[in-house]
Motif scaffolding. Structure first.
Motif, PDB file in Angstrom:
ATOM      1  N   LEU A 192     -23.019  15.139 -33.337  1.00  0.00           N
ATOM      2  CA  LEU A 192     -22.419  14.155 -32.435  1.00  0.00           C
ATOM      3  C   LEU A 192     -20.915  14.341 -32.293  1.00  0.00           C
ATOM      4  CD1 LEU A 192     -24.369  10.912 -33.426  1.00  0.00           C
ATOM      5  CD2 LEU A 192     -24.451  12.111 -31.235  1.00  0.00           C
ATOM      6  N   ALA A 193     -20.278  14.940 -33.304  1.00  0.00           N
ATOM      7  CA  ALA A 193     -18.830  15.147 -33.231  1.00  0.00           C
ATOM      8  C   ALA A 193     -18.454  16.233 -32.234  1.00  0.00           C
ATOM      9  CB  ALA A 193     -18.282  15.504 -34.616  1.00  0.00           C
ATOM     10  N   HIS A 194     -19.423  17.044 -31.835  1.00  0.00           N
ATOM     11  CA  HIS A 194     -19.167  18.151 -30.907  1.00  0.00           C
ATOM     12  C   HIS A 194     -19.449  17.698 -29.477  1.00  0.00           C
ATOM     13  CE1 HIS A 194     -18.904  21.499 -33.914  1.00  0.00           C
ATOM     14  NE2 HIS A 194     -19.490  20.565 -34.651  1.00  0.00           N
ATOM     15  N   LYS A 195     -18.451  17.821 -28.622  1.00  0.00           N
ATOM     16  CA  LYS A 195     -18.638  17.429 -27.229  1.00  0.00           C
ATOM     17  C   LYS A 195     -19.684  18.310 -26.543  1.00  0.00           C
ATOM     18  CE  LYS A 195     -16.155  16.321 -22.972  1.00  0.00           C
ATOM     19  NZ  LYS A 195     -14.903  16.495 -22.199  1.00  0.00           N
ATOM     20  N   SER A 196     -19.881  19.522 -27.044  1.00  0.00           N
ATOM     21  CA  SER A 196     -20.896  20.409 -26.462  1.00  0.00           C
ATOM     22  C   SER A 196     -22.264  19.749 -26.517  1.00  0.00           C
ATOM     23  CB  SER A 196     -20.928  21.741 -27.200  1.00  0.00           C
ATOM     24  OG  SER A 196     -21.222  21.547 -28.578  1.00  0.00           O
ATOM     25  N   SER A 197     -22.548  19.034 -27.594  1.00  0.00           N
ATOM     26  CA  SER A 197     -23.844  18.370 -27.720  1.00  0.00           C
ATOM     27  C   SER A 197     -23.976  17.248 -26.690  1.00  0.00           C
ATOM     28  CB  SER A 197     -24.009  17.807 -29.134  1.00  0.00           C
ATOM     29  OG  SER A 197     -25.358  17.513 -29.409  1.00  0.00           O
ATOM     30  N   THR A 198     -22.902  16.488 -26.515  1.00  0.00           N
ATOM     31  CA  THR A 198     -22.896  15.418 -25.508  1.00  0.00           C
ATOM     32  C   THR A 198     -23.090  15.983 -24.111  1.00  0.00           C
ATOM     33  OG1 THR A 198     -21.362  14.148 -26.888  1.00  0.00           O
ATOM     34  CG2 THR A 198     -21.554  13.477 -24.587  1.00  0.00           C
ATOM     35  N   GLU A 199     -22.420  17.099 -23.831  1.00  0.00           N
ATOM     36  CA  GLU A 199     -22.520  17.721 -22.508  1.00  0.00           C
ATOM     37  C   GLU A 199     -23.925  18.280 -22.271  1.00  0.00           C
ATOM     38  OE1 GLU A 199     -19.850  18.272 -19.919  1.00  0.00           O
ATOM     39  OE2 GLU A 199     -19.536  16.408 -20.994  1.00  0.00           O
ATOM     40  N   ARG A 200     -24.525  18.846 -23.301  1.00  0.00           N
ATOM     41  CA  ARG A 200     -25.875  19.398 -23.145  1.00  0.00           C
ATOM     42  C   ARG A 200     -26.897  18.283 -22.918  1.00  0.00           C
ATOM     43  NH1 ARG A 200     -25.024  24.148 -27.810  1.00  0.00           N
ATOM     44  NH2 ARG A 200     -23.166  24.964 -26.745  1.00  0.00           N
ATOM     45  N   PHE A 201     -26.712  17.160 -23.607  1.00  0.00           N
ATOM     46  CA  PHE A 201     -27.609  16.032 -23.369  1.00  0.00           C
ATOM     47  C   PHE A 201     -27.426  15.503 -21.945  1.00  0.00           C
ATOM     48  CE2 PHE A 201     -28.419  11.440 -23.236  1.00  0.00           C
ATOM     49  CZ  PHE A 201     -29.763  11.435 -23.567  1.00  0.00           C
ATOM     50  N   ALA A 202     -26.177  15.453 -21.482  1.00  0.00           N
ATOM     51  CA  ALA A 202     -25.908  14.961 -20.127  1.00  0.00           C
ATOM     52  C   ALA A 202     -26.598  15.828 -19.084  1.00  0.00           C
ATOM     53  CB  ALA A 202     -24.403  14.922 -19.869  1.00  0.00           C
ATOM     54  N   GLY A 203     -26.613  17.160 -19.297  1.00  0.00           N
ATOM     55  CA  GLY A 203     -27.301  18.050 -18.364  1.00  0.00           C
ATOM     56  C   GLY A 203     -28.804  17.826 -18.382  1.00  0.00           C
ATOM     57  N   TYR A 204     -29.353  17.654 -19.570  1.00  0.00           N
ATOM     58  CA  TYR A 204     -30.791  17.359 -19.735  1.00  0.00           C
ATOM     59  C   TYR A 204     -31.145  16.053 -19.024  1.00  0.00           C
ATOM     60  CZ  TYR A 204     -34.588  15.120 -22.507  1.00  0.00           C
ATOM     61  OH  TYR A 204     -35.704  14.439 -22.930  1.00  0.00           O
ATOM     62  N   GLU A 205     -30.353  15.019 -19.257  1.00  0.00           N
ATOM     63  CA  GLU A 205     -30.616  13.697 -18.675  1.00  0.00           C
ATOM     64  C   GLU A 205     -30.529  13.738 -17.153  1.00  0.00           C
ATOM     65  OE1 GLU A 205     -29.198   9.166 -19.741  1.00  0.00           O
ATOM     66  OE2 GLU A 205     -27.664  10.742 -19.653  1.00  0.00           O
ATOM     67  N   GLN A 206     -29.526  14.447 -16.628  1.00  0.00           N
ATOM     68  CA  GLN A 206     -29.342  14.510 -15.182  1.00  0.00           C
ATOM     69  C   GLN A 206     -30.486  15.246 -14.504  1.00  0.00           C
ATOM     70  OE1 GLN A 206     -26.664  12.980 -13.427  1.00  0.00           O
ATOM     71  NE2 GLN A 206     -28.150  13.370 -11.798  1.00  0.00           N
ATOM     72  N   ALA A 207     -30.976  16.315 -15.134  1.00  0.00           N
ATOM     73  CA  ALA A 207     -32.096  17.055 -14.547  1.00  0.00           C
ATOM     74  C   ALA A 207     -33.346  16.185 -14.485  1.00  0.00           C
ATOM     75  CB  ALA A 207     -32.367  18.322 -15.360  1.00  0.00           C
ATOM     76  N   LEU A 208     -33.628  15.439 -15.549  1.00  0.00           N
ATOM     77  CA  LEU A 208     -34.779  14.533 -15.530  1.00  0.00           C
ATOM     78  C   LEU A 208     -34.633  13.521 -14.393  1.00  0.00           C
ATOM     79  CD1 LEU A 208     -35.334  13.693 -19.323  1.00  0.00           C
ATOM     80  CD2 LEU A 208     -36.543  15.381 -17.935  1.00  0.00           C
TER      81      LEU A 208
END
Length: 368
Positions: A192-208
Motif C-alpha cells: 500500500l505504501a507504493h503508489k504503483s500498487s494504487t495505480e495498478r488497482f485504478a487501472g483494473y477498476e477502470q477497465a471493469l
C-alpha cells in the motif's frame, strides 16, 4: 596482475597524464581524436578511475547514491544495473543504501548518508520517491535528487523524476482478461505504501467499469509485492463460494505465488484459471506456463533517472551525447503468454449447449 594506472593509459595512448585526466573528467578542451585514443586505451587496459581519490583532489563529488526499500529482489537488481550503467558512462561511483521507508528519522538518515559518503546526489525509488514530506526535507538541505515514481503524466512539481504509467498498463491487462471472457477477475495488491500498487488497482477498476462489470470487493485482496502474499491471496480467492476465473497479481512475484497456489490445488492453468502479473521479471519467463504480464523496462527507467541526476550535477557530463534535461515517462507494454486463455465454460453450460441429459451416477461412479 597489478591494477592498471593512469600512467599506463597515458603511455598506451601516447598522451600526457593531464590529457588522460581531462578525458576522464569529460572536459571539453580535448580534441575528438585524442579523446577517442585515450578511451580506447582505457578500454584495452581495463582501467577504472579511483573515484575516491579524484573526489579528494577536486573537491567535487563523483559519487551518487541509490536509495531503496522494496521486497522484490529482481526489481532491485534491475534498478541497480540501470543506475550502474549510467555511472559507468560518466565515471561516477555508486553507493547503495537500503533503508526502512517507514522510519520517522529517514530524512536525517539520508542527509547523513549524503554527507558521510560525500555524495553528489540521490536516485530515490518508491516508496521514498513518493513521500512528498521526505522529498521536501531533502531539497531543503540542498540534496540533489531524481525520483522514480508511478504516475500517468509528468507531475511537474519542481522535483526531477522519471515516471511510469502503471495505470494504463494495468487497464490493458484487465481488458485482455475481459476480452477472453472473464468477468470474475481477482486482484492482489502490492504494498500500500507504493503508489504503483494504487495505480495498478485504478487501472483494473477502470477497465471493469468501462466493460460494465461490477467490482466485487471479495475479489480484491490486500498484500505486498511478495511470492508468499501471492500464494496466500490466491488461496483465499480460490476458497470463495464463487471463485474467480482469472487473477491479476500486482507484480510477477505475486503472480508466481498465484500459479503455485493453483498448481497445489490441482488446477490446470490457464484452462481452470488464467493468471497475469506485472513487470516482466524472470518470474514471468521462468514459470510454467510463462506468465502474461506488462513489460516494464526497469533497467532503462533507472538508467534514465541516474543520467538525469548526473547531467544536473555536471553539465558537461554528456557534452558529446546530450540527454534531454526533462522528466521522462515510460509505458509498460502488455506481453501475452501461456498463463491466460479464454474462459472455459463449466460442465453445466457444456451440457446445456450440447443438449445432453444430466447423467445419473451409477454404482461404478460411487453412487447409490
Amino acid at each position: 596482475m597489478r591494477r592498471p594506472t593512469i600512467k599506463d593509459v597515458a603511455e598506451r595512448a601516447q598522451v600526457s597524464l593531464k590529457t588522460v585526466s581531462r578525458v576522464i573528467n569529460n572536459e571539453t578542451s580535448v580534441m575528438q581524436g585524442t579523446r577517442a585514443r585515450v578511451l580506447h586505451a582505457i578500454s584495452e587496459l581495463g582501467y577504472e578511475p579511483d573515484v575516491t581519490a579524484r573526489n579528494l583532489r577536486s573537491g567535487t563529488p563523483f559519487v551518487i547514491g541509490l536509495v531503496y526499500d522494496n521486497p522484490n529482489a529482481y526489481h532491485i537488481i534491475g534498478v541497480q544495473n540501470g543506475v550502474l550503467a549510467a555511472c559507468r558512462e560518466t565515471g561516477f561511483g555508486l553507493q547503495i543504501h537500503p533503508c526502512d521507508a517507514t522510519s520517522p528519522l529517514l530524512a536525517e538518515e539520508l542527509i547523513e548518508f549524503v554527507k558521510r559518503s560525500r555524495l553528489a546526489g540521490l536516485v530515490l525509488t518508491a516508496p521514498m520517491s513518493e513521500n512528498e514530506e521526505l522529498v521536501q526535507a531533502l531539497a531543503a538541505r540542498d540534496v540533489s535528487l531524481v525520483r522514480i515514481i508511478a504516475a500517468t503524466e509528468d507531475p511537474d512539481d519542481g522535483h526531477p523524476c522519471v515516471y511510469v504509467d502503471d495505470r494504463d498498463a494495468a487497464y490493458e491487462i484487465t481488458e485482455h482478461l475481459i476480452q477472453l471472457g472473464h468477468t470474475r477477475i481477482g486482484f492482489l495488491w502490492g504494498g500500500l505504501a507504493h503508489k504503483s500498487s494504487t495505480e495498478r488497482f485504478a487501472g483494473y477498476e477502470q477497465a471493469l467499469q468501462d466493460y460494465g462489470i461490477t467490482l466485487d470487493k471479495h475479489l480484491v485482496i490486500p498484500g505486498d509485492y511478495t511470492f508468499d502474499d501471492g500464494f496466500r491471496g490466491a488461496r483465499r480467492l480460490l476458497a470463495l463460494r464463487e471463485p474467480p476465473t482469472a487473477i491479476f497479481g500486482s507484480n510477477d512475484e505475486i503472480a508466481a505465488g498465484v500459479l503455485a497456489a493453483a498448481t497445489s490445488a490441482g488446477m490446470n492453468v490457464p484452462y481452470d484459471l488464467s493468471i497475469a502479473g506485472f513487470e516482466d521479471s524472470p518470474f514471468s519467463r521462468q514459470s510454467w506456463p510463462p506468465l502474461t504480464t506488462a513489460k516494464q523496462a526497469t533497467e532503462d527507467i533507472a538508467r534514465q533517472a541516474a543520467r538525469l541526476l548526473i547531467a544536473g550535477i555536471r553539465q558537461d557530463a554528456y557534452d558529446e551525447h546530450p540527454i534531454a534535461m526533462h522528466n521522462q515517462g515510460f509505458a509498460p507494454q502488455l506481453v501475452v503468454r501461456g498463463s491466460t486463455a479464454p474462459m472455459r465454460r463449466d460442465r453445466a453450460q457444456e451440457r446445456q449447449a450440447e443438449r445432453l441429459p444430466e447423467r445419473t451416477p451409477d454404482r461404478d461412479d460411487g453412487g447409490g
